[in-house]
Design an enzyme around this catalytic site. Structure first.
Site, PDB file in Angstrom:
ATOM      1  N   HIS A 128      -0.711  28.835  36.049  1.00  0.00           N
ATOM      2  CA  HIS A 128       0.561  28.712  35.249  1.00  0.00           C
ATOM      3  C   HIS A 128       1.215  30.284  35.046  1.00  0.00           C
ATOM      4  CE1 HIS A 128       3.029  27.102  32.132  1.00  0.00           C
ATOM      5  NE2 HIS A 128       3.043  28.186  31.381  1.00  0.00           N
ATOM      6  N   ASP A 164      -1.294  22.755  28.964  1.00  0.00           N
ATOM      7  CA  ASP A 164      -1.301  24.371  29.179  1.00  0.00           C
ATOM      8  C   ASP A 164      -2.283  24.898  28.191  1.00  0.00           C
ATOM      9  OD1 ASP A 164       0.157  24.032  31.363  1.00  0.00           O
ATOM     10  OD2 ASP A 164       1.832  24.520  30.482  1.00  0.00           O
ATOM     11  N   PRO A 619      15.707  62.754  47.748  1.00  0.00           N
ATOM     12  CA  PRO A 619      15.980  64.128  47.335  1.00  0.00           C
ATOM     13  C   PRO A 619      14.865  64.379  46.262  1.00  0.00           C
ATOM     14  CG  PRO A 619      17.755  62.785  46.263  1.00  0.00           C
ATOM     15  CD  PRO A 619      16.859  62.023  47.295  1.00  0.00           C
ATOM     16  N   CYS A 728      10.728  79.214  50.207  1.00  0.00           N
ATOM     17  CA  CYS A 728       9.495  78.719  51.024  1.00  0.00           C
ATOM     18  C   CYS A 728       8.937  79.913  51.616  1.00  0.00           C
ATOM     19  CB  CYS A 728       9.739  77.518  51.705  1.00  0.00           C
ATOM     20  SG  CYS A 728      10.875  77.576  52.948  1.00  0.00           S
TER      21      CYS A 728
END
Length: 923
Positions: A128, A164, A619, A728
């Site tokens: 369900h 249910d 990015p 870097c």
């Protein structure tokens, strides 16, 4: 893939396959979901003794029946199990004859009698699609969205005589995204995870470990079946409630309203953030104010004044149109087909005939859906047509917008001719008056040539580091957006014009893109400055200037990519020719850092595109804006849709999915070493995709006493403080010969005091803010660590007392080799200085190389022999002699050791995005 996984399981985990307990199962239900549950249970070794499903509809069997009949499993197709509430004896007897030990009901629209439910030894389990006891009854997924639930999920429960209400065996849940539709929620979670859960539940029962947890009535709810008749939109609600109602009915049964006296169904709803775009008013019956037809779709309003956007409209005759085209004048005139197109039309007519097998003949007026086609038939139609006619850009939505055979052929021919590709690019800008100009910044994901919100509707703030203010909100891409972008890039590579384009023409487009970047260089530099904190003059010259140079350089390479002819040992009297070809890889992913947002994009994407690949680029989350502006310029340049895709968002979500995605053949990454390792691992485990990594550094700069002191001071400062130290290849550690050490430090401090720290848009500023606050905090902690370890803080080390994320240029001396700041990169304006004994060349070389990094290095001396000796022995990808930071588009750039592998720039960079094929011909 699933079969392969099962084979592996059999080979390596026999105990978990052969020796598990297995059951005899009856599958009662229908649909593709039922088919997948059936197939997976069989693969796990359970015996399906009978499949009970619905009768054929219009001559077509249910997918569950198709799969079972193919396997030779007994299939029963009962129209009903009960008459007037009582079980049909013959039907029940036929069911009992199969001898099932457990009934598995993945999706069942029929009422099953309790003497069938309770008959097997283990009873019956049902899937369900809600977290019971919430949303009992049919249409549970719809009601999850209609109520605006934050969580969705499913339950596998034991069937009882209630609706249910049976005991819970297991449950799973997921988050509901703001713009989820029924289809999206089902396809993303409820379908794939539901299949796994049903298989898991059956095994728990087989092993005697399945729980029976009684359902509580607290919080229980029951809602009725949602049908077209009760799905009309109530406009007397806030915008979010209207949005939830529309998405909760998308695509079945479809929320509708009345426009111009006729029912119109609304699809593709999302909440509208920011300003409402200009458009033409449209009266909506019962609404508090008129809607607005805009370039993006139909804007609608709730009683609270907030707005939502609807993308597609469907009329009573089944035809669907983009909402933005509502006021378009009449029907477009029919195109006349060429002889070749008529042949294709007949082939497509045969495809329709194969799908609509219940229709005697496919006429021009035959309606696909009125003839009995369903959503799975749409997928089949699109894929069969694309297989027959490679290169045509056809999507599922096109079928809904051209439902008759005539309209479909007209749409197909227009797409085949490319007549639909001149659609105007719609860009919603965040606009700012800054730097004496108007800056227009796209802020949405760029996928398949269009700017659009993230599928989940999420966004985040991008911050100006100069003062900490919000520049604008930017779309926060989801995994689903990654998948769409990769699919677009794959389609563009496999079937689009980019893959068939003459290399020289491809180069012309890249030249044009470079020209447009140059034309917009002031705007790009301004965006770069406010988004990353780069000093404007540096952004103009380096961030943007070198980006333009990079695209021009690689544009020139497009028609110069060549293979070789190779002499091979010929077996006489045969004659052989062997040659190699350099071919593009396919879809490439590029993940870039925040220190040079546009330049890092250019370094990788220019080579990638020149080689003929398509790309999906992420990015950095904190600096997305120049990448999105670049995307806009790429459209203006004429780059075909799907070739370039830009996805702002998190590395943990977008970056990880790119690493894992099976359709990506190469990933280029610039960033930290730990993340690089994770990416490399994910790329290996997924599909062994090619990887290039430009990672961390701790670049040594050796300054000998025989240097040109003025130049060494100037370049030494540049090696550390260039771009605020967010570089870097920055010199992470300076080794200064003892005899000149004190003078050198004194000169450096004297020059630092002359530096102007301030607004990066001020042309006289030397030193701008750090990129973002978290990085500033990390730098301050780095300096505190240096002091605690005993290094001498000669200058700086503190945050500048002003708004924004400004850091004082900093100098440490007396730094010993074991200290943290001697080993780890700061990535900021921190000069770390150690002295070495006069004349001890080999000693300082040993100390300089005593690092796991090897990105760059430098030496200052006027002795050319010493310079060459040192440069040969420095373990780094780049060595600067009597200069620093001097990179060029023609010179390869990349590191050694844990600074990564692979090259950016130069001819070497092209090889990162090409594969070599050897061909041998006998003649």
């Amino acid at each position: 893939m699933l079969w392969t996984a099962t084979q592996v399981l059999r080979k390596f985990s026999t105990s978990s396959h052969y020796y598990q307990n297995k059951l005899k199962l009856a599958i009662i239900g229908q649909s593709l979901f039922g088919q997948e549950v059936y197939s997976n249970l069989r693969k796990q070794g359970h015996k399906v003794v009978g499949v009970f499903t619905v009768p054929d509809k219009d001559g077509k069997a249910d997918p569950l029946a198709v799969a079972a009949e193919k396997d030779g499993t007994p299939v029963f197709k009962f129209p009903r199990w009960r008459v007037k509430g009582k079980p049909i004896p013959d039907v029940v007897d036929a069911y009992k004859s199969v001898g099932a030990e457990l009934n598995v009901m993945p999706f069942c629209s029929q009422f099953i009698p309790m003497n069938v439910i309770d008959h097997p030894q283990h009873g019956s389990i049902i899937y369900h699609p809600s977290i019971l006891p919430l949303h009992r009854g049919a249409s549970a997924i719809n009601w999850t969205l209609i109520h605006g639930d934050k969580k969705a999920g499913f339950s596998v429960f034991w069937a009882d005589d209630g609706l249910d209400t049976g005991p819970i065996l297991l449950q799973r849940e997921c988050s509901v995204e703001p713009n989820d539709t029924v289809d999206m929620l089902y396809n993303r979670f409820l379908f794939p995870e539901g299949i796994k859960a049903m298989v898991e539940a059956v095994q728990l029962i087989a092993d005697g470990k399945a729980p029976r947890i009684p359902q509580t009535e607290e919080g229980a709810s029951y809602e009725g079946i949602q049908k077209k008749s009760n799905s009309r939109v109530d406009w007397a609600q806030p915008a979010e409630a209207i949005h939830n109602w529309i998405r909760g009915h998308d695509k079945v049964p479809g929320a509708w309203t009345v426009i111009d006296g006729q029912p119109v169904t609304l699809y593709g709803s999302s909440m509208l953030g920011g300003s409402v775009p200009a458009g033409q008013a449209l009266e909506i019956e019962g609404a508090s104010q008129p809607g607005l037809i805009t370039k993006s779709g139909l804007v609608l309003y709730g009683t609270d004044g907030n707005a939502l956007l609807v993308k597609n409209l469907q009329f009573e005759d089944g035809k669907m149109i983009p909402a933005s085209k509502y006021f378009s004048s009449g029907e477009s005139s029919s195109v006349e087909l060429t002889d070749d197109e008529k042949k294709m039309a007949e082939e497509i007519r045969n495809i329709w005939k194969g799908i609509l097998s219940n229709v005697g003949a496919i006429e021009e007026t035959t309606d696909f859906f009125k003839s009995g086609a369903a959503s799975m038939d749409v997928v089949r139609l699109v894929e069969e047509v694309k297989q027959k006619c490679a290169g045509v850009q056809l999507q599922n939505e096109d079928v809904y917008m051209a439902t008759t055979f005539h309209d479909f052929i007209q749409l197909f021919v227009r797409k085949l001719r490319g007549e639909d590709q001149e659609e105007e690019l719609v860009v919603d800008y965040a606009t700012r008056e800054v730097n004496n100009m108007t800056v227009n910044m796209p802020y949405q994901c760029f996928i398949d040539g269009k700017f659009e919100d993230a599928e989940n509707g999420k966004s985040y703030d991008t911050i100006n580091p100069t003062d900490g203010s919000v520049i604008c909100k930017v779309s926060y891409a989801s995994v689903a957006d990654v998948d769409r972008a990769v699919a677009a890039a794959k389609e563009a590579f496999d079937s689009g014009p980019w893959g068939r384009m003459n290399p020289r023409d491809r180069g012309s487009l890249l030249y044009k893109l470079a020209d447009l970047m140059e034309e917009h260089q002031e705007e790009l530099a301004t965006i770069e400055s406010i988004d990353s904190g780069a000093v404007y003059t540096l952004a103009l010259k380096t961030h943007v200037g070198m980006s333009i140079q990079t695209f021009r350089y690689f544009a020139g390479w497009c028609d110069k990519i060549q293979g070789k002819t190779i002499p091979i040992n010929q077996a006489r009297p045969n004659r052989n020719l062997t040659f190699t070809k350099k071919e593009p890889l396919g879809v490439c992913a590029i993940v870039i850092p925040w220190n040079y947002p546009l330049m890092m994009l250019a370094w990788k994407s220019a080579a990638c595109l020149a080689a003929g690949n398509t790309l999906v680029l992420k990015p950095a989350q904190v600096t997305p804006l120049t990448a999105l502006k670049f995307a806009e310029l790429s459209v203006v340049a004429g780059i075909p849709k799907g070739v370039i895709n830009i996805l702002p968002g998190s590395g943990g979500m977008v970056g990880q999915r790119l690493s894992d995605h099976p359709d990506i053949r190469k990933l280029g990454f610039t960033g930290s070493t730990p993340i690089g390792k994770q990416i490399m691992k994910s790329c290996a485990l997924s599909n062994l995709k090619k990887v290039s990594l430009e990672l961390g550094g701790k670049s040594p700069l050796i300054i000998f006493s025989d240097c040109n002191m003025d130049k060494a001071v100037q370049m030494g400062m540049s090696s550390v403080f260039f771009n605020k130290g967010e570089n870097c290849i920055a010199a992470g550690r300076l080794f200064v010969e003892e005899s000149i050490h004190d003078e050198y430090i004194s000169r450096v401090v004297e020059e630092i005091k002359k530096m102007k720290i301030g607004d990066p848009l001020d042309r006289s500023t030397d030193h701008g803010p750090q990129n973002h606050k978290a990085h500033l905090d990390k730098l301050l902690e780095y300096c505190e660590t240096g002091v605690k370890e005993g290094a001498t803080l000669v200058y700086g080390g503190k945050q500048v007392d002003r708004p924004g994320f400004f850091m004082e240029p900093t100098v440490f001396t007396d730094v010993e080799d074991h200290m943290f700041i001697a080993k780890e990169e700061s990535f900021g304006p921190v000069m770390v200085v150690s002295k070495f004994k006069d004349g001890d060349v080999d000693g300082v070389l040993q100390r300089a190389n005593d690092t796991e990094y090897g990105l760059a290095s430098g030496v200052f001396t006027q002795d050319i022999s010493k310079a060459m000796y040192v440069s040969e022995r420095l373990e780094a990808g780049t060595v600067f002699v009597n200069t620093y930071n001097k990179t060029d588009v023609a010179s390869p750039f990349g590191g050694f050791k844990q600074s990564g592998f692979g090259k950016d720039l130069g001819e070497d960079a092209l090889l990162e995005y090409l594969k070599t094929k050897a061909v041998t011909v006998e003649y």
